[in-house]
Write a protein that holds these residues in place. Sequence first.
Motif, PDB file in Angstrom:
ATOM      1  N   GLU A 167       0.837  -1.205   0.000  1.00 17.16           N
ATOM      2  CA  GLU A 167       0.000   0.000   0.000  1.00 17.16           C
ATOM      3  C   GLU A 167       0.870   1.251   0.000  1.00 17.16           C
ATOM      4  N   ARG A 168       1.997   1.199   0.701  1.00 21.13           N
ATOM      5  CA  ARG A 168       2.914   2.348   0.680  1.00 21.13           C
ATOM      6  C   ARG A 168       3.462   2.563  -0.731  1.00 21.13           C
ATOM      7  N   GLU A 169       3.756   1.486  -1.419  1.00 19.41           N
ATOM      8  CA  GLU A 169       4.222   1.602  -2.806  1.00 19.41           C
ATOM      9  C   GLU A 169       3.137   2.229  -3.679  1.00 19.41           C
ATOM     10  N   SER A 170       1.894   1.813  -3.461  1.00 17.12           N
ATOM     11  CA  SER A 170       0.789   2.362  -4.255  1.00 17.12           C
ATOM     12  C   SER A 170       0.638   3.857  -4.024  1.00 17.12           C
ATOM     13  N   ILE A 171       0.747   4.285  -2.775  1.00 17.41           N
ATOM     14  CA  ILE A 171       0.637   5.710  -2.449  1.00 17.41           C
ATOM     15  C   ILE A 171       1.790   6.485  -3.082  1.00 17.41           C
ATOM     16  N   ALA A 172       2.991   5.920  -2.989  1.00 20.06           N
ATOM     17  CA  ALA A 172       4.170   6.594  -3.542  1.00 20.06           C
ATOM     18  C   ALA A 172       4.084   6.725  -5.063  1.00 20.06           C
ATOM     19  N   ASN A 173       3.326   5.841  -5.701  1.00 22.16           N
ATOM     20  CA  ASN A 173       3.230   5.846  -7.163  1.00 22.16           C
ATOM     21  C   ASN A 173       2.124   6.760  -7.693  1.00 22.16           C
ATOM     22  N   ILE A 174       1.363   7.404  -6.806  1.00 23.03           N
ATOM     23  CA  ILE A 174       0.346   8.355  -7.269  1.00 23.03           C
ATOM     24  C   ILE A 174       1.060   9.626  -7.715  1.00 23.03           C
ATOM     25  N   ASP A 175       0.909   9.947  -8.963  1.00 28.51           N
ATOM     26  CA  ASP A 175       1.654  11.059  -9.559  1.00 28.51           C
ATOM     27  C   ASP A 175       1.391  12.379  -8.832  1.00 28.51           C
ATOM     28  N   GLY A 176       2.451  12.984  -8.330  1.00 27.25           N
ATOM     29  CA  GLY A 176       2.358  14.293  -7.686  1.00 27.25           C
ATOM     30  C   GLY A 176       2.001  14.273  -6.220  1.00 27.25           C
ATOM     31  N   LEU A 177       1.667  13.104  -5.666  1.00 25.65           N
ATOM     32  CA  LEU A 177       1.196  13.073  -4.276  1.00 25.65           C
ATOM     33  C   LEU A 177       2.326  13.326  -3.280  1.00 25.65           C
ATOM     34  N   LEU A 178       3.463  12.671  -3.448  1.00 22.44           N
ATOM     35  CA  LEU A 178       4.579  12.874  -2.515  1.00 22.44           C
ATOM     36  C   LEU A 178       4.971  14.344  -2.463  1.00 22.44           C
ATOM     37  N   GLU A 179       5.073  14.962  -3.615  1.00 22.99           N
ATOM     38  CA  GLU A 179       5.448  16.375  -3.673  1.00 22.99           C
ATOM     39  C   GLU A 179       4.403  17.248  -2.977  1.00 22.99           C
ATOM     40  N   GLU A 180       3.129  16.903  -3.148  1.00 22.78           N
ATOM     41  CA  GLU A 180       2.081  17.694  -2.523  1.00 22.78           C
ATOM     42  C   GLU A 180       2.063  17.510  -1.005  1.00 22.78           C
ATOM     43  N   LEU A 181       2.299  16.299  -0.534  1.00 17.85           N
ATOM     44  CA  LEU A 181       2.362  16.058   0.912  1.00 17.85           C
ATOM     45  C   LEU A 181       3.492  16.875   1.544  1.00 17.85           C
ATOM     46  N   ILE A 182       4.635  16.909   0.883  1.00 22.12           N
ATOM     47  CA  ILE A 182       5.761  17.712   1.381  1.00 22.12           C
ATOM     48  C   ILE A 182       5.403  19.199   1.358  1.00 22.12           C
ATOM     49  N   SER A 183       4.771  19.641   0.284  1.00 23.86           N
ATOM     50  CA  SER A 183       4.359  21.046   0.176  1.00 23.86           C
ATOM     51  C   SER A 183       3.396  21.424   1.301  1.00 23.86           C
ATOM     52  N   ILE A 184       2.483  20.525   1.641  1.00 27.62           N
ATOM     53  CA  ILE A 184       1.517  20.777   2.715  1.00 27.62           C
ATOM     54  C   ILE A 184       2.239  20.955   4.047  1.00 27.62           C
ATOM     55  N   VAL A 185       3.176  20.052   4.331  1.00 28.71           N
ATOM     56  CA  VAL A 185       3.921  20.115   5.597  1.00 28.71           C
ATOM     57  C   VAL A 185       4.721  21.415   5.681  1.00 28.71           C
ATOM     58  N   CYS A 186       5.235  21.876   4.560  1.00 34.51           N
ATOM     59  CA  CYS A 186       6.054  23.092   4.556  1.00 34.51           C
ATOM     60  C   CYS A 186       5.231  24.375   4.484  1.00 34.51           C
ATOM     61  N   SER A 187       3.898  24.235   4.430  1.00 31.31           N
ATOM     62  CA  SER A 187       3.053  25.415   4.220  1.00 31.31           C
ATOM     63  C   SER A 187       2.652  26.112   5.515  1.00 31.31           C
ATOM     64  N   ILE A 188       2.925  25.499   6.676  1.00 30.33           N
ATOM     65  CA  ILE A 188       2.479  26.086   7.947  1.00 30.33           C
ATOM     66  C   ILE A 188       3.653  26.614   8.750  1.00 30.33           C
ATOM     67  N   ASP A 189       3.317  27.464   9.702  1.00 34.24           N
ATOM     68  CA  ASP A 189       4.307  27.987  10.642  1.00 34.24           C
ATOM     69  C   ASP A 189       4.095  27.280  11.975  1.00 34.24           C
ATOM     70  N   PRO A 190       4.986  26.360  12.367  1.00 35.66           N
ATOM     71  CA  PRO A 190       4.791  25.616  13.613  1.00 35.66           C
ATOM     72  C   PRO A 190       4.790  26.491  14.858  1.00 35.66           C
TER      73      PRO A 190
END
Length: 335
Positions: A207-230
């Motif tokens: 399932e982790r492989e399937s998630i990693a293979n969704i085009d653009g998802l990894l990049e978007e998850l990283i972008s989301i994490v970097c979008s806030i001020d902790p």
Amino acid sequence: PEMEAIRDGEFSACNSGLPQVLSFLTSADSDANKKGQAAALVSLCSNSHPVNRAKIGSSEGVVSSLVDLIRVGTEKWKAGEDIQGTYKHLDTAGLAAEAIWALSENSAENHKAFVEAGAINELGGFIVASKGGEDGKVCSFPGQSNNGPIGRTPCNFFRMWAAAALETLSNDYCEKENLPCLYDWDDDEKTLTIHDDETVTIDASAERESIANIDGLLEELISIVCSIDPARGHMREHPLPTESMVGRDDGTPSTVAWAAAGVLKNLALLDTVRPSIAADGPYNCLCKMADGSDWLESDIAEDVLHHSGRLDDCDAYLDDLGDDDYDEEAHGGEL
């Protein structure tokens, strides 16, 4: 004792009304609002209730109905024709994603059923689809002529629960505590091994492989994490996850980052993905989140960094930022 009494009350109420709830969820005659209400009750009756979790997941039409609500929500979003109608479907889809999150927790049967029904692609697909256009405006309705709403929106609500469901579907579970497995990092070998050689009851590596293979998802998850001020502290429009969970205001952009980090925690278990998460850009954002003022964000960020093999590097990085760039006291001090 008080919590036990609450759980017993929930269990009793769910047992008496569950057949009707599932009928509303799976019926073709139910509208989006009614299906959303049924999905919310499925979450309530499944969370912390393993017996109900098994009963609901094995009931005819439940799994396919929940995945279908995710698909319809995404289709309405992409169509961009009716903002009010779309928001109604996004709220329902978010409730369906929450139900998938609750039903998948440490349930091999439900986990398998949701994967086979295509839940991973549908959940990940919406996160990518709602990332914004060329203007970079996340959750900007395709038909809007302005910058769109701020604060809580059904779009962010759906994004948060979609990420939370992906985390649950990509968790390995171990026998000892019936909880997600813990991992030890070997700095010499640069590898992860399951803590205490526990027996794995649910292996979600595929399932982790399937998630990693969704085009653009990894990049978007990283972008989301970097979008806030902790270090943001209390902000009405962008509350901390701990504040949001108390008030059920789980549709704000700041709660999406916490959920996205949960998916990154599991993707970092993949040797092929770990370098992308451990790279300086994501690593910098995760260090700040780990040293932030909200314990939910801090804990999950530390898990991601641990799985990336870079948790011990954070103190040096934060020190190097200097007083002009980083307020250590505001972020909660040293890790």
